[in-house]
Design an enzyme around this catalytic site. Structure first.
Site, PDB file in Angstrom:
ATOM      1  N   GLU A 124      17.055 -11.569 -43.505  1.00 58.65           N
ATOM      2  CA  GLU A 124      16.163 -12.297 -43.172  1.00 58.65           C
ATOM      3  C   GLU A 124      15.345 -12.738 -44.395  1.00 58.65           C
ATOM      4  OE1 GLU A 124      12.922 -10.318 -40.911  1.00 58.65           O
ATOM      5  OE2 GLU A 124      11.758 -12.104 -40.560  1.00 58.65           O
ATOM      6  N   ALA A 265      10.831  -2.538 -44.966  1.00 61.54           N
ATOM      7  CA  ALA A 265      12.139  -2.334 -44.067  1.00 61.54           C
ATOM      8  C   ALA A 265      12.463  -3.442 -43.638  1.00 61.54           C
ATOM      9  CB  ALA A 265      11.852  -1.218 -42.981  1.00 61.54           C
ATOM     10  N   GLU A 267      14.215  -4.737 -39.620  1.00 63.14           N
ATOM     11  CA  GLU A 267      14.745  -4.262 -38.292  1.00 63.14           C
ATOM     12  C   GLU A 267      16.084  -4.519 -37.708  1.00 63.14           C
ATOM     13  OE1 GLU A 267      12.636  -6.725 -39.112  1.00 63.14           O
ATOM     14  OE2 GLU A 267      12.395  -8.568 -37.557  1.00 63.14           O
ATOM     15  N   ASN A 268      17.238  -5.060 -38.587  1.00 63.64           N
ATOM     16  CA  ASN A 268      18.395  -5.303 -37.982  1.00 63.64           C
ATOM     17  C   ASN A 268      18.914  -4.480 -36.745  1.00 63.64           C
ATOM     18  OD1 ASN A 268      18.761  -6.606 -40.851  1.00 63.64           O
ATOM     19  ND2 ASN A 268      18.947  -4.387 -41.389  1.00 63.64           N
ATOM     20  N   GLU A 301       9.660  -1.331 -37.328  1.00 64.88           N
ATOM     21  CA  GLU A 301      11.007  -1.629 -37.076  1.00 64.88           C
ATOM     22  C   GLU A 301      11.488  -1.519 -35.822  1.00 64.88           C
ATOM     23  OE1 GLU A 301      11.417  -3.601 -39.469  1.00 64.88           O
ATOM     24  OE2 GLU A 301       9.950  -2.859 -40.769  1.00 64.88           O
TER      25      GLU A 301
HETATM   26  N1  B3K Z   1      11.192  -8.490 -40.604  1.00 68.16           N
HETATM   27  C1  B3K Z   1      11.136  -7.809 -42.027  1.00 68.16           C
HETATM   28  C2  B3K Z   1      10.907  -9.059 -43.127  1.00 68.16           C
HETATM   29  C3  B3K Z   1      11.866  -9.176 -44.102  1.00 68.16           C
HETATM   30  C4  B3K Z   1      11.604 -10.687 -44.747  1.00 68.16           C
HETATM   31  C5  B3K Z   1      12.052 -10.409 -46.214  1.00 68.16           C
HETATM   32  N2  B3K Z   1      12.142 -11.913 -46.789  1.00 68.16           N
HETATM   33  C6  B3K Z   1      10.535  -6.749 -42.096  1.00 68.16           C
HETATM   34  C7  B3K Z   1       9.567  -6.571 -41.130  1.00 68.16           C
HETATM   35  O1  B3K Z   1       8.363  -7.246 -40.695  1.00 68.16           O
HETATM   36  O2  B3K Z   1       9.851  -5.693 -40.214  1.00 68.16           O
HETATM   37 ZN    ZN Z   2       8.087  -6.963 -38.876  1.00 64.80          ZN
END
Ligand code: B3K
Ligand code: ZN
Length: 877
Positions: A124, A265, A267-268, A301
């Site tokens: 992301e 962190a 959230e994959n 996450e």
């Molecule tokens: N969704 C990630 C964001 C990472 C983006 C880095 N360029 C973290 C979060 O909000 O959970």
């Molecule tokens: Zn987030």
């Protein structure tokens, strides 16, 4: 060099081709990992047969390409720096590509990279295009099947999203694991981890009876630091079932800790990757704040599994759709597990300091921006925190029940889809029946609304007239602002009774506290049957992200501090009272006249220290003065030295007048029970440590003794770090140096503790701090390639050591600029974030403005990444 061009929301088009299934094979190698991708593609039914296939791809060496098994000739496709175009493709087909990438050379930490020798990914927002050619946009959702091949000795653990379905040995000491993720997902949620890792395992049974295996993967030496994250994960899973009716949807949930990570962190799907600082804790190495941060981020996450993964964003302009909602969810979770008023106080103090500053500066943008050059620059306090405040306002406007129904509707209707903010708000509108058209302006209008309130009590008629006027100041690109729909939660506190008076508005009885709706530029509210003169308690719980002014007298504020039924507003009244007194002290300092302590502040503090304590954590917050950064936010022109002097004067004045009270409070709250990160203990520790900080502000001999004892007792990191900070920030080298040395030697092996050691030193108020900082940049534990180290040393200095960063010889600015220029090449995302303090030049005196702008110009003269380019251009516009 061509200037980077913006992407615009108004240019959005659905994808011409969608991917129905993605098969990936990674043959890992630090210098040349080979990535084979087989994409099953389908043309959008409304697109013409000659529509070319366009895929994103950066820094990829293409080695093979075929459609339905047929290798393509060179004339059949075109390659650029940003992607691949295949001129003619069938309506439904299979695309095979093979590329080579170099994880060891990836210092940007986007895509596939190495951290401490282990492989990991961060996709992301647009990192997947550094892994393979793909439609790298969130509205393309596919199921994934991923095979990871690695060296059996160096990478015994091979992880990806979903469930492992096959594993085996390969020739040459290699082995493989194949993972299948049955949930269609955008590629930004893809993850791969490979390395020599150990795991801690636990399990969770969902309320419908699914048995989920929970794993936290860490390097061996960190095996003892996962308990809190695991317990937090289980609490978060239960909370999301109970509060939002959301269950986990795979048989396996994994968290991996890595040392080099740009954010907290990620959230994959099924495989969250964490900055080790956001997951590892131990009583001896992590403070209470760190324990709470880990709990919050683990929950955040995890909550994304629904708010973000199952229902995702159509495009990156909708980022706050998942982030604002998920931050709101994690804030409520933390409030439920800890002290709710303190959680709100902490969140709001941070918000009013940092987000207000962002919203008033050159990088101000709406919660849903309409253009960007580099999306990584938009992971901001506005998208996250202001986005969460908007969701909170929705909850307050429609009430929890309708909000929950709206949330259920949103998850049911949009499961498996990539949607927009309208879809979310539409569900809330449908569930509540409330018209939210005007409310939508919160998403498109940048800047912090300012509300001026006036009130008048009519003794003869027993009426209280409240007038509210709102305006939002102009921000870059947005000059004319419209009135917003603002929920104002308020009460009228009777000056005789000290209690909330019943509220009657337009003949309707509203109870003793209520939310009124401000929609006009100016609006009058007439409360009838008000039996005694009240002091209004406005914007309770910070019911809207606005600046609210009311001409309170200091007596009014002292009254609210003692009587307001709303804990948050009691705290806020104390902050306002301190601010009025600080304003006088700042003016005195600037005018060179003697500073005088306002006795009303001292008496208010004396009252707090001697009252019956119901919530120690709230009391600790009430005894804490507004930070220098917050005070600066309130000034028309920031005078860093006057602010520092005024605040120190007040701290010392309070400490001198209330020394015995602080000493008593310290002793009453000292406790040597075994460490637990639970609310009651944390509250005692913070109260005790606030008291100790006052004693150390005057370098009281008993205070010094207590700080030394607390440091030496080595009971837990919260106490040790606090004591060490007070010793190091004192004026006496004989206090600071031995403690620093001992601490640095004890913890040389632990990178997360060394981050704290760095941060403590660079927040020292003494003027030698810049030399110390330069020296520490050569310390073996420091590395510019590790974002945590950069944040601990450089970010902390520039953000928190205001007097020294803003030194008039410009040395602080110069140092930051040198680092930004170097990081622009290594890690553009971190470089762009680091510039923030320089972008605020307009708030300072002319001399500093000139120095700061000169440094921004020095950055602009470099060959810039799009990230840094975008920030610098805005800052100098
Ligand atoms: N969704 C990630 C964001 C990472 C983006 C880095 N360029 C973290 C979060 O909000 O959970
Ligand atoms: Zn987030």
């Amino acid at each position: 060099m061509s200037e980077p061009q913006p992407t615009r929301l108004s240019d959005y088009h659905p994808p011409a081709y969608r991917v129905t299934h993605t098969e990936l094979t990674f043959d890992l190698d630090p210098a040349a990992t080979r990535v084979k991708a087989r994409l099953h593609l389908e043309r959008h039914p409304e697109r013409a047969a000659d529509t070319p296939l366009e895929l994103d791809g950066e820094r990829l060496a293409l080695e093979a390409i075929a459609i339905d098994g047929q290798p393509l000739d060179e004339g059949e496709y075109a390659l650029t720096d940003t992607g691949l175009t295949v001129h003619r493709v069938p309506g439904t087909f299979r695309l095979d590509t093979e590329v080579a990438i170099a994880p060891e050379a990836n210092t940007a930490l986007e895509g596939l990279y190495q951290s401490n020798g282990m492989y990991c990914t961060q996709c992301e927002a647009e990192g997947f295009r550094r892994i393979t050619f793909y439609p790298d946009r969130p509205d393309v959702m596919a199921t994934f099947s991923t095979t990871v091949i690695g060296d059996a000795r160096r990478e015994p653990v091979l992880l990806s999203n979903g469930n492992p379905v096959e594993r085996g040995e390969l020739p040459g000491g290699r082995h493989f694991v194949t993972w299948e993720d049955p949930h269609p997902k955008p590629c930004y949620l893809f993850a791969l981890v490979a390395g020599d890792l150990e795991r801690v395992e636990d399990s969770f049974t969902t309320r419908s009876g699914r048995e989920v295996t929970l794993q936290i993967w860490v390097e061996e030496e960190n095996l003892g630091k996962t308990d809190h994250a695991m317990a937090s994960l289980k609490r978060a899973m239960r909370w999301d079932e109970e509060t939002y009716g959301r269950e986990y949807d795979l048989d396996l949930f994994m968290i991996v800790a890595v040392n080099d990570f740009n954010m907290g962190a990620m959230e994959n799907k099924g495989l969250n990757i964490f900055n080790s600082a956001a997951v590892l804790t131990h009583p001896k190495t992590a403070t209470d704040a760190a324990f709470q941060r880990v709990e919050g981020i683990v929950a955040h996450e995890y909550f994304h599994n629904w708010s973000g993964n199952r229902v995702t964003c159509r495009d990156w302009f909708q980022l706050s759709l998942k982030e604002g909602f998920t931050v709101f969810r994690d804030q409520c979770f933390s409030a439920d597990t800890n002290s709710a008023p303190v959680k709100r106080i902490e969140d709001v103090s941070f918000f009013r300091t940092a987000q207000f500053a962002e919203d008033a500066g050159p990088t101000a943008h709406p919660v849903r921006p309409d253009h960007y050059i580099e999306i990584s620059n938009f992971y901001t306090l506005t998208i996250y925190e202001k986005g969460a405040e908007i969701v909170r306002m929705l909850r307050n406007l429609v009430g929890w029940e309708a909000f929950r129904q709206g949330s259920d509707l949103y998850f049911a209707r949009h499961d498996g889809q990539a949607v927009t903010i309208e879809d979310f708000v539409g569900c809330m509108e449908e569930a509540s029946g409330l018209d939210l058209a005007q409310f939508m302006l919160w998403y498109s209008q940048a800047g912090t609304p300012e509300i001026d309130a006036f009130g008048e009590y009519d003794y003869a008629r027993c009426e209280y007239r409240l007038i509210l006027r709102q305006r939002t100041p102009a921000t870059p690109d947005q000059h004319d602002k419209r009135p917003l729909h603002v929920p104002i939660h308020l009460g009228l506190v009777g000056t005789k009774s000290g209690h909330d008076l019943p509220l009657t508005l337009d003949g309707e009885a509203l109870g003793s506290d209520a939310v009124i709706h401000l929609r006009e530029a100016e609006q009058e509210f007439l409360f009838t049957d008000v039996s005694e003169a009240p002091v209004p308690s406005l914007l309770r719980g910070f019911s809207a992200p606005v600046k609210l002014r009311f001409p309170y007298s200091r007596e009014d504020l002292a009254f609210l501090l003692a009587n307001d039924a709303d804990g948050f507003n009691r705290w806020d009244a104390g902050q306002r009272l301190a601010m009025l007194a600080l304003d006088d002290l700042i003016a005195a300092h600037r005018n060179g006249v003697e500073k005088v302590m306002d006795p009303r502040v001292t008496e208010a503090f004396r009252g707090l220290l001697n009252a019956e304590v119901d919530d120690r954590a709230v009391l600790a917050e009430m005894l804490t003065l507004p930070s220098e950064a917050y005070i600066a936010e309130q000034q028309p022109l920031v005078d860093v030295d006057a602010i520092h002097a005024a605040r120190e004067f007040m701290r010392q004045g309070l400490a001198t007048a209330l020394r015995d009270d602080f000493l008593r409070v310290y002793r009453e709250n000292a406790d040597d029970a075994p460490y637990a990160p639970e609310p009651e203990q944390i509250a005692r520790r913070s109260l005790k440590n606030v008291a100790l900080a006052y004693l150390m502000a005057i370098e009281d001999e008993d205070g010094i003794e207590l700080a030394r004892e607390q440091f030496a007792a080595d009971h837990n990191m919260s106490d040790v770090r606090h004591a060490l900070t007070l010793l190091v920030h004192s004026s006496r080298d004989e206090l600071s140096e031995p403690a620093l040395k001992a601490f640095g030697e004890t913890w040389a092996h632990d990178p997360l503790v060394m981050d704290q050691w760095f941060a403590i030193q660079v927040t020292r108020p003494q003027p030698d701090v810049l030399d110390r900082l330069k020296f520490l940049m050569h310390h073996p534990a420091f590395s510019l390639k590790n974002p945590n180290k950069v944040r601990a040393l450089i970010g902390t200095f520039a953000g928190q050591n205001r007097v020294n960063f803003h030194r008039l010889d410009g040395e602080g600015y110069r140092l930051l600029t040198d680092v930004v220029i170097e990081l622009n090449r290594l890690n553009p995302e971190i470089a762009a974030r680091l510039i923030t303090p320089l972008t605020r030049w307009a708030r300072f005196d002319e001399e500093r403005q000139a120095l700061m702008k000169a440094e921004l110009e020095r950055i602009r003269a470099e060959e810039l990444s799009p990230n840094v380019y975008e920030v610098v251009e805005k800052a100098l516009a």
